[in-house]
Design a protein around this motif. Structure first.
Motif, short mmCIF file in Angstrom:
data_model
loop_
_atom_site.label_atom_id
_atom_site.label_comp_id
_atom_site.label_asym_id
_atom_site.label_seq_id
_atom_site.Cartn_x
_atom_site.Cartn_y
_atom_site.Cartn_z
N LEU A 516 0.82 -1.21 0.00
CA LEU A 516 0.00 0.00 0.00
C LEU A 516 0.86 1.26 0.00
CD1 LEU A 516 -2.85 -0.96 2.51
CD2 LEU A 516 -3.09 -0.61 0.05
N LEU A 517 1.93 1.22 0.78
CA LEU A 517 2.79 2.39 0.91
C LEU A 517 3.96 2.30 -0.07
CD1 LEU A 517 2.83 2.70 4.81
CD2 LEU A 517 1.28 3.80 3.17
N ASP A 518 3.64 2.13 -1.35
CA ASP A 518 4.64 2.01 -2.39
C ASP A 518 5.22 3.39 -2.70
OD1 ASP A 518 6.20 1.51 -4.56
OD2 ASP A 518 4.65 0.57 -5.78
N ILE A 519 6.47 3.61 -2.32
CA ILE A 519 7.09 4.92 -2.50
C ILE A 519 7.15 5.31 -3.97
CG2 ILE A 519 9.22 6.23 -2.18
CD1 ILE A 519 9.78 4.57 0.29
N LYS A 520 7.45 4.35 -4.85
CA LYS A 520 7.53 4.66 -6.28
C LYS A 520 6.19 5.12 -6.82
CE LYS A 520 11.34 1.50 -7.31
NZ LYS A 520 11.77 0.31 -8.10
N TYR A 521 5.12 4.50 -6.34
CA TYR A 521 3.79 4.89 -6.81
C TYR A 521 3.44 6.30 -6.36
CZ TYR A 521 -1.29 5.17 -7.16
OH TYR A 521 -2.56 5.59 -7.43
N PHE A 522 3.71 6.61 -5.09
CA PHE A 522 3.39 7.94 -4.60
C PHE A 522 4.25 9.01 -5.27
CE2 PHE A 522 1.71 5.40 -1.01
CZ PHE A 522 0.40 5.90 -1.03
N TYR A 523 5.46 8.63 -5.65
CA TYR A 523 6.28 9.57 -6.41
C TYR A 523 5.66 9.81 -7.79
CZ TYR A 523 10.18 11.65 -8.92
OH TYR A 523 10.96 12.48 -9.68
N LYS A 524 5.11 8.75 -8.39
CA LYS A 524 4.42 8.92 -9.67
C LYS A 524 3.22 9.86 -9.52
CE LYS A 524 5.45 4.97 -12.63
NZ LYS A 524 4.85 3.95 -13.50
N LEU A 525 2.48 9.70 -8.42
CA LEU A 525 1.35 10.60 -8.18
C LEU A 525 1.82 12.04 -8.07
CD1 LEU A 525 -0.85 8.66 -5.57
CD2 LEU A 525 -1.20 8.88 -8.04
N TYR A 526 2.95 12.23 -7.39
CA TYR A 526 3.51 13.58 -7.26
C TYR A 526 3.87 14.14 -8.63
CZ TYR A 526 7.22 17.04 -6.63
OH TYR A 526 8.00 18.17 -6.72
N VAL A 527 4.50 13.31 -9.47
CA VAL A 527 4.88 13.77 -10.81
C VAL A 527 3.64 14.09 -11.64
CG1 VAL A 527 6.02 13.10 -12.95
CG2 VAL A 527 7.06 12.51 -10.77
N ARG A 528 2.60 13.27 -11.52
CA ARG A 528 1.37 13.53 -12.27
C ARG A 528 0.79 14.89 -11.89
NH1 ARG A 528 -1.78 7.73 -11.49
NH2 ARG A 528 -0.08 6.40 -12.27
N GLN A 529 0.68 15.11 -10.58
CA GLN A 529 0.13 16.39 -10.13
C GLN A 529 1.01 17.55 -10.57
OE1 GLN A 529 -2.88 16.84 -8.76
NE2 GLN A 529 -3.17 14.64 -9.07
N LYS A 530 2.30 17.32 -10.56
CA LYS A 530 3.24 18.37 -10.98
C LYS A 530 3.05 18.69 -12.46
CE LYS A 530 8.21 19.40 -11.00
NZ LYS A 530 9.57 18.86 -10.69
N ILE A 531 2.87 17.67 -13.28
CA ILE A 531 2.65 17.88 -14.71
C ILE A 531 1.36 18.65 -14.96
CG2 ILE A 531 2.16 16.68 -16.89
CD1 ILE A 531 4.06 14.46 -15.95
N ILE A 532 0.31 18.25 -14.24
CA ILE A 532 -0.98 18.93 -14.41
C ILE A 532 -0.91 20.37 -13.92
CG2 ILE A 532 -3.40 18.93 -13.68
CD1 ILE A 532 -3.21 15.86 -13.52
N ARG A 533 -0.25 20.56 -12.78
CA ARG A 533 -0.17 21.89 -12.17
C ARG A 533 0.66 22.85 -13.01
NH1 ARG A 533 1.51 20.23 -7.85
NH2 ARG A 533 3.75 20.67 -8.05
N ALA A 548 4.77 8.43 -16.31
CA ALA A 548 4.28 8.86 -15.00
C ALA A 548 2.82 8.48 -14.79
CB ALA A 548 4.46 10.37 -14.85
N PHE A 549 2.02 8.54 -15.85
CA PHE A 549 0.60 8.23 -15.74
C PHE A 549 0.33 6.73 -15.82
CE2 PHE A 549 0.13 12.70 -16.27
CZ PHE A 549 -1.13 13.03 -15.79
N GLU A 550 1.33 5.97 -16.19
CA GLU A 550 1.20 4.51 -16.26
C GLU A 550 1.28 3.92 -14.86
OE1 GLU A 550 4.26 1.31 -17.88
OE2 GLU A 550 3.38 2.48 -19.51
N GLY A 551 0.48 2.91 -14.56
CA GLY A 551 0.48 2.30 -13.24
C GLY A 551 1.71 1.46 -12.98
N PRO A 552 1.97 1.10 -11.71
CA PRO A 552 3.12 0.25 -11.38
C PRO A 552 2.98 -1.13 -12.02
CG PRO A 552 2.19 1.29 -9.41
CD PRO A 552 1.21 1.52 -10.52
N SER A 553 4.12 -1.74 -12.31
CA SER A 553 4.12 -3.10 -12.86
C SER A 553 4.17 -4.10 -11.72
CB SER A 553 5.32 -3.30 -13.80
OG SER A 553 6.52 -3.04 -13.11
N ILE A 554 3.66 -5.30 -11.97
CA ILE A 554 3.64 -6.33 -10.94
C ILE A 554 4.68 -7.40 -11.27
CG2 ILE A 554 1.21 -5.92 -10.44
CD1 ILE A 554 0.53 -8.40 -12.03
N ASP A 555 5.15 -8.05 -10.22
CA ASP A 555 6.19 -9.08 -10.35
C ASP A 555 5.70 -10.35 -9.66
OD1 ASP A 555 8.41 -10.69 -10.36
OD2 ASP A 555 9.82 -9.11 -9.84
#
Length: 764
Positions: A516-533, A548-555
């Motif tokens: 749930l607390l995936d740091i890479k995912y939350f960084y992507k959210l930050y980048v998305r908001q930054k791009i939009i802003r 950045a808008f693509e979801g995390p990959s699973i392993d």
């Protein structure tokens, strides 16, 4: 790539020019709408069956449809079959793991917890040992708290648990095979009609291979539809990697120019980079056009037939196994098999097109065995380092035991703190092991992603289990100083009970919480908001915005490894600390719903996979879990009571027999699996629905194959004045199944149209 996508959706030349102005990998600022289209196209969701390819509703980056049907959170696992059976079977394995753990809880756990809690170990010790024992949460529910006479009921319940779980595993094996067949029948893919052939002589020509595999097999004729030759393409991949590096530098140059900053002298100019990229693209084009003369044949090819039963029949004709091919390569001749010239062939149903790692084809079976042996030894070396670290922490605990006053509460708190630190250290070592094992598996250069994932899951699961369970056991029981017996090493303050219980607690929270607390995912959210802003002032390229808008990959390999490590640990210590099994059940439930939520709402769509991964995990881990459960019951009884009940010995015998003998085959008649019916429809009827195929995945043929497939789509799918009949489609496909050279575009990497896999890049 854009031109090909536009051809699919029917955009005319003037519209195409407009779209090219809209989409560009290096475009700044990026178009938010295109990034969102890419997010929808790569999301783990079904494609709308009513999608009209004549409309502009495909992602201009990867060419996938953007009109999707989101999967409900409470949907059945079978809803995942659109992406192959691999994902659905993983969640099925999660459910089965929970059922196994719950079965033990229902039969044995309740009584064992109650019986242990009634014990009075610490109150009955002599004075010299009383200060080392404390009836706390770690000891109260442990088997070592029960110091009365031998408890026969406990052995009976454990024996019943084993028998019930053993039969459940037999049924589950059949269930997995049946589910895999049902999911396979639900989705008709290119792999249904195809075989993969290995160990063909390296000097064989394409025409010779074609003639050999169009002959009659077992007096039945075959209709070959597509022959995809796999080459040793490392020079191509290396050159393509150089091109991608230059594209990355070009992106940086464009960013500096947009900001009005001076370009460092160490970086080539924009025009020079564009010229070099264009030169490499032409070299790549030349390699593709002349692949038969430039590249060496890998000895592997993928062949598609018109009917699945024809492919199945050929697989039955060639019976040599991988180990027998190894013996053949080592000089031990195998004469009883059908051969191509003097070579025994390894023939099996082909994996999914996206499952093949094309850059790794050409590694001989002998070389793969050699690499696997080396990487296994390297993994053992890493385990030895982890053992040394844990041993040092154990030594520190012993020093504190000697130097702190026995009457001080500080000792207890400090020792418990070190025990917690030990569990955290184990988690850290497991993370390091996981990353290094991934690197080791890459060195093996497996031919498919499934083989790679299985290798990672085997090594990672066993290594983390040894580091978590076995090393902890060895350090506490055989290296701890100042203990009069093994029993004391378990129940004393800071002993095995507290260490294992802390691991149970940590494992019940950390796996799903870290998801749930995936740091890479939350960084992507930050980048998305930054791009939009930032809007028009955004400095990211379109390609960076898409990622950045693509979801995390699973392993799946790491998911299977972590789950199986937890099961092995749980059943080994279930007889000693039955309450820990409850923590594991809680963890599995949380992992199931967490991963299901993340897959449906957050993750991106992985490459389609089959059932091979799930079947390999069951074959490797299920019997091992039962064996460890019986070994644990036997060992803990002997340590605590100085004797072992005859039912426990019988339990150990059953589990050992089950591990050594293929009982699942002997008992295969328990459940009628049914017949794996071959696909009735022909390749000619279904090939237009294959959004993934082998020639469109092979890096040196993908551009020409995509162009040809798009042309066929235009002629057959789009409305025309004179509708084509099925016979015309069939005739067209039969004539043109061999690809010819054509103009190609070498785009930047995107998730679903990249020229080489990430794993292939790592091999260059």
């Amino acid at each position: 790539m854009l031109n090909q996508v536009l051809q699919v959706i029917g955009v005319e030349e003037n519209e195409e020019q407009k779209m090219e102005a809209i989409y560009d990998d290096f475009q700044r600022p990026p178009k938010i709408q295109i990034a969102m289209m890419h997010a929808a196209a790569t999301k783990f969701a079904k494609t709308d069956p009513n999608i009209d390819l004549d409309k502009t509703n495909v992602c201009p980056c990867c060419g996938l449809p953007t009109v999707i049907e989101e999967i409900p959170l409470c949907s059945s696992r079978n809803e995942f079959s659109f992406n192959g059976s691999g994902i659905a079977l993983y969640f099925d394995f999660l459910v089965f793991s929970g059922v196994l753990v719950f079965t033990y809880i229902a039969i044995s756990c309740g009584y064992n917890i109650y019986a242990n809690s009634q014990g009075k170990r610490c109150s009955q010790l002599n004075i010299s040992l009383a200060d080392k024992c404390k009836t706390d949460f770690f000891n109260q529910f442990s088997l070592t708290n029960d110091n009365e006479q031998f408890d026969e009921i406990r052995s009976i319940l454990n024996f019943i648990s084993l028998i019930v779980i053993l039969f459940m595993t037999l049924f589950y094996r059949r269930h997995i095979s049946k589910i895999a067949m049902e999911l396979d029948d639900a989705a008709i893919l290119a792999s249904d009609f195809s075989i993969i052939v290995e160990n063909i002589p390296r000097d064989a020509k394409e025409t010779e291979i074609y003639e050999y595999f169009t002959q009659s097999f077992q007096n039945e004729t075959v209709e070959l539809r597509k022959l995809c030759i796999a080459y040793e393409i490392q020079p191509y991949l290396k050159l393509n990697t150089q091109k991608q590096l230059k594209e990355t530098v070009l992106t940086k140059v464009l960013e500096l120019e947009a900001e009005g900053k001076k370009i460092p002298k160490s970086i080539p100019s924009r025009l020079q980079l564009i010229e070099e990229i264009d030169k490499i693209s032409k070299e790549l084009d030349y390699m593709e056009d002349n692949r038969a003369t430039i590249f060496d044949f890998s000895g592997i090819c993928i062949i598609s037939y018109n009917y699945e039963k024809q492919a199945d029949n050929i697989c039955k004709t060639f019976k040599a196994t991988r180990f027998q091919i190894l013996l053949d390569q080592l000089g031990f001749e195998q004469n009883e098999f059908k051969k191509f010239r003097n070579n025994n062939l390894l023939v099996r149903k082909a994996p999914e097109p996206g499952d093949i790692i094309w850059g790794n084809l050409g590694i001989t079976i002998k070389e793969q065995y050699k690499r696997t042996l080396i990487t296994n030894l390297m993994t053992l070396f890493l385990l030895a380092i982890g053992f040394g670290l844990l041993l040092g922490l154990s030594y520190l605990q012993n020093v504190i035991n000697k130097n702190i006053s026995k009457d001080s509460n500080a000792q207890i708190y400090l020792i418990n703190l070190l025990g917690f630190a030990s569990s955290i250290l184990i988690s850290i070592i497991n993370v390091v092991l996981a990353r290094m094992i991934v690197k080791f598996a890459e060195l093996e250069q497996q031919a498919t992603r499934t083989d790679y994932d299985v290798s990672v899951a085997y090594k990672m699961g066993v290594a983390q289990f040894l580091n978590t369970a076995i090393l902890t056991l060895i350090i506490n029981l055989f290296i701890t100083e100042d203990v009069s017996s093994l029993n004391q090493a378990i129940w004393q303050t800071g002993g095995l009970n507290s260490d294992v219980m802390l691991i149970f607690i940590t494992n019940s929270i950390m796996p799903w919480l870290t998801l749930l607390l995936d740091i890479k995912y939350f960084y992507k959210l930050y980048v998305r908001q930054k791009i939009i802003r930032q809007g028009e002032n955004c400095k990211y390229t379109q390609n960076e915005a898409n990622q950045a808008f693509e979801g995390p990959s699973i392993d799946l390999s790491q998911k299977y490894a972590n789950l199986c490590k937890t099961l092995l640990f749980t059943f080994l210590y279930s007889a000693l600390l039955p309450i820990g099994v409850c923590f594991t059940f809680f963890s599995i439930v949380c992992i199931y719903w967490t991963e299901k939520y993340l897959l449906i709402r957050r993750d991106s769509k992985p490459a389609p996979t089959g059932s091979a991964m799930a079947e390999a995990m069951i074959d490797f881990y299920i019997e091992l879990i039962l064996l460890l459960f019986s070994l644990g019951c036997t060992f803990w009884e002997w340590v605590n009571y100085d004797q072992v009940h005859y039912l426990t010995w019988l339990q150990l015998g059953f589990s050992t027999l089950h591990y050594l003998v293929p009982i699942q085959k002997i008992c295969g008649c328990i459940v009628d699996l049914g017949i794996d019916n071959a696909t009735v429809e022909s390749y000619d009827q279904k090939f237009l629905t294959f959004y993934d195929d082998y020639d469109r995945r092979n890096p040196v043929t993908l551009d020409a194959a995509k162009e040809k497939w798009i042309k066929i789509q235009q002629e057959t799918v789009q409305p025309t004045p004179q509708p084509k009949t099925n016979n015309l489609i069939k005739q067209h496909h039969q004539i043109n199944h061999i690809i010819t050279g054509s103009t190609r575009v070498h785009p930047l990497n995107s998730r679903n149209s990249r020229e080489i896999d990430e794993l292939q890049q790592l091999q260059v």
